[in-house]
Motif scaffolding. Sequence first.
Motif, PDB file in Angstrom:
ATOM      1  N   ALA A  33     -22.720 -87.749  31.601  1.00  0.00           N
ATOM      2  CA  ALA A  33     -23.950 -86.974  31.804  1.00  0.00           C
ATOM      3  C   ALA A  33     -23.730 -85.872  32.838  1.00  0.00           C
ATOM      4  N   GLY A  34     -24.151 -84.664  32.491  1.00  0.00           N
ATOM      5  CA  GLY A  34     -24.053 -83.543  33.412  1.00  0.00           C
ATOM      6  C   GLY A  34     -22.692 -82.885  33.505  1.00  0.00           C
ATOM      7  N   ARG A  35     -21.726 -83.413  32.785  1.00  0.00           N
ATOM      8  CA  ARG A  35     -20.393 -82.805  32.833  1.00  0.00           C
ATOM      9  C   ARG A  35     -20.242 -81.747  31.739  1.00  0.00           C
ATOM     10  N   PRO A  36     -19.435 -80.706  32.027  1.00  0.00           N
ATOM     11  CA  PRO A  36     -18.651 -80.481  33.241  1.00  0.00           C
ATOM     12  C   PRO A  36     -19.531 -80.177  34.457  1.00  0.00           C
ATOM     13  N   ASP A  37     -19.232 -80.878  35.569  1.00  0.00           N
ATOM     14  CA  ASP A  37     -19.992 -80.719  36.803  1.00  0.00           C
ATOM     15  C   ASP A  37     -19.205 -79.852  37.780  1.00  0.00           C
ATOM     16  N   ALA A  38     -19.625 -79.805  39.024  1.00  0.00           N
ATOM     17  CA  ALA A  38     -18.983 -78.937  40.015  1.00  0.00           C
ATOM     18  C   ALA A  38     -17.506 -79.295  40.212  1.00  0.00           C
ATOM     19  N   GLU A  39     -17.210 -80.584  40.217  1.00  0.00           N
ATOM     20  CA  GLU A  39     -15.813 -81.020  40.361  1.00  0.00           C
ATOM     21  C   GLU A  39     -14.975 -80.564  39.162  1.00  0.00           C
ATOM     22  N   ASP A  40     -15.541 -80.734  37.968  1.00  0.00           N
ATOM     23  CA  ASP A  40     -14.850 -80.271  36.767  1.00  0.00           C
ATOM     24  C   ASP A  40     -14.634 -78.767  36.810  1.00  0.00           C
ATOM     25  N   GLU A  41     -15.643 -78.048  37.258  1.00  0.00           N
ATOM     26  CA  GLU A  41     -15.544 -76.587  37.290  1.00  0.00           C
ATOM     27  C   GLU A  41     -14.394 -76.136  38.179  1.00  0.00           C
ATOM     28  N   ARG A  42     -14.244 -76.758  39.332  1.00  0.00           N
ATOM     29  CA  ARG A  42     -13.124 -76.410  40.220  1.00  0.00           C
ATOM     30  C   ARG A  42     -11.793 -76.712  39.546  1.00  0.00           C
ATOM     31  N   GLU A  43     -11.714 -77.863  38.892  1.00  0.00           N
ATOM     32  CA  GLU A  43     -10.461 -78.267  38.259  1.00  0.00           C
ATOM     33  C   GLU A  43     -10.115 -77.363  37.075  1.00  0.00           C
ATOM     34  N   LEU A  44     -11.092 -77.087  36.215  1.00  0.00           N
ATOM     35  CA  LEU A  44     -10.842 -76.245  35.050  1.00  0.00           C
ATOM     36  C   LEU A  44     -10.530 -74.810  35.454  1.00  0.00           C
ATOM     37  N   ALA A  45     -11.207 -74.323  36.487  1.00  0.00           N
ATOM     38  CA  ALA A  45     -10.900 -72.973  36.984  1.00  0.00           C
ATOM     39  C   ALA A  45      -9.464 -72.913  37.502  1.00  0.00           C
ATOM     40  N   GLY A  46      -9.033 -73.986  38.172  1.00  0.00           N
ATOM     41  CA  GLY A  46      -7.646 -74.042  38.640  1.00  0.00           C
ATOM     42  C   GLY A  46      -6.660 -74.039  37.484  1.00  0.00           C
ATOM     43  N   PHE A  47      -6.982 -74.773  36.413  1.00  0.00           N
ATOM     44  CA  PHE A  47      -6.135 -74.757  35.222  1.00  0.00           C
ATOM     45  C   PHE A  47      -6.051 -73.343  34.655  1.00  0.00           C
TER      46      PHE A  47
END
Length: 257
Positions: A131-145
């Motif tokens: 629920a709620g994903r991608p969330d802020a943590e995901d956003e940082r990780e995906l942006a890094g990718f």
Amino acid sequence: MIKMKIYEIIFSPTGGTKKAADIVADRFGSDIILIDLTDRKLDFSSLSFEQEDICIVAVPSYGGRIPQAAGERLREMRGNQARAIPITVYGNRAYDDTMLELNDTLSEAGFCPVAAIASVAEHSIMRRFAAGRPDAEDERELAGFGDQIRRGIQDGSLTAVPTVPGNRPYRSFGGVPMKPRTGRSCTKCGICAEKCPVGAIPADMPMSTDHEKCITCMRCIAVCPQKNRSVSKVLVAAGAQKLKKACKERKRNELMV
């Protein structure tokens, strides 16, 4: 001189896949050309790319496979060795053979995958999972990718097709038994019929659904202005019970280069 173009090619009936793909695409600039794989009226055979182009291709995992319509439409395109970044989006259970099938499909269409991403997004049917994903943590990780892939393309270090998990032959998937149904408040506005990626809702009778064509993508439920479409709560609860153990832990996003 041919100018490199950035494309975002997505199959995202309810928006979760697009949200994940947007995070990655944003790392390549703001001038992104969107190609919607859910638009059944688009002539995909007319789409041709250049070797210098970068194509961010994102699809959801349906039962561990790519949506059949998405695969068919990708294979109609002419990749011409354009660099592709396949993104598989799944609802926190597992993506099984989806990533491998997406890589294979892109290669068959003439694209050259250079990196792959597996991303978690809120489950489109049983929304309690991720629920709620991608969330802020995901956003940082995906942006890094995205940044890592962009640098690899710029310095020439990303040239080989990435090794991704999966098996051939791909796992069997016969679809989801639960199909959206219409309630009594249907106004016959026809938005669901127009937006259905596979034409499973007749334009002249939008209160019905062709169960043979329906892929349970949940697009009709997402776009209905009356919130009139739904799937059986009993079947959703039963499905959630089956997935409860597999979806218990938070799955991480993955980068494969």
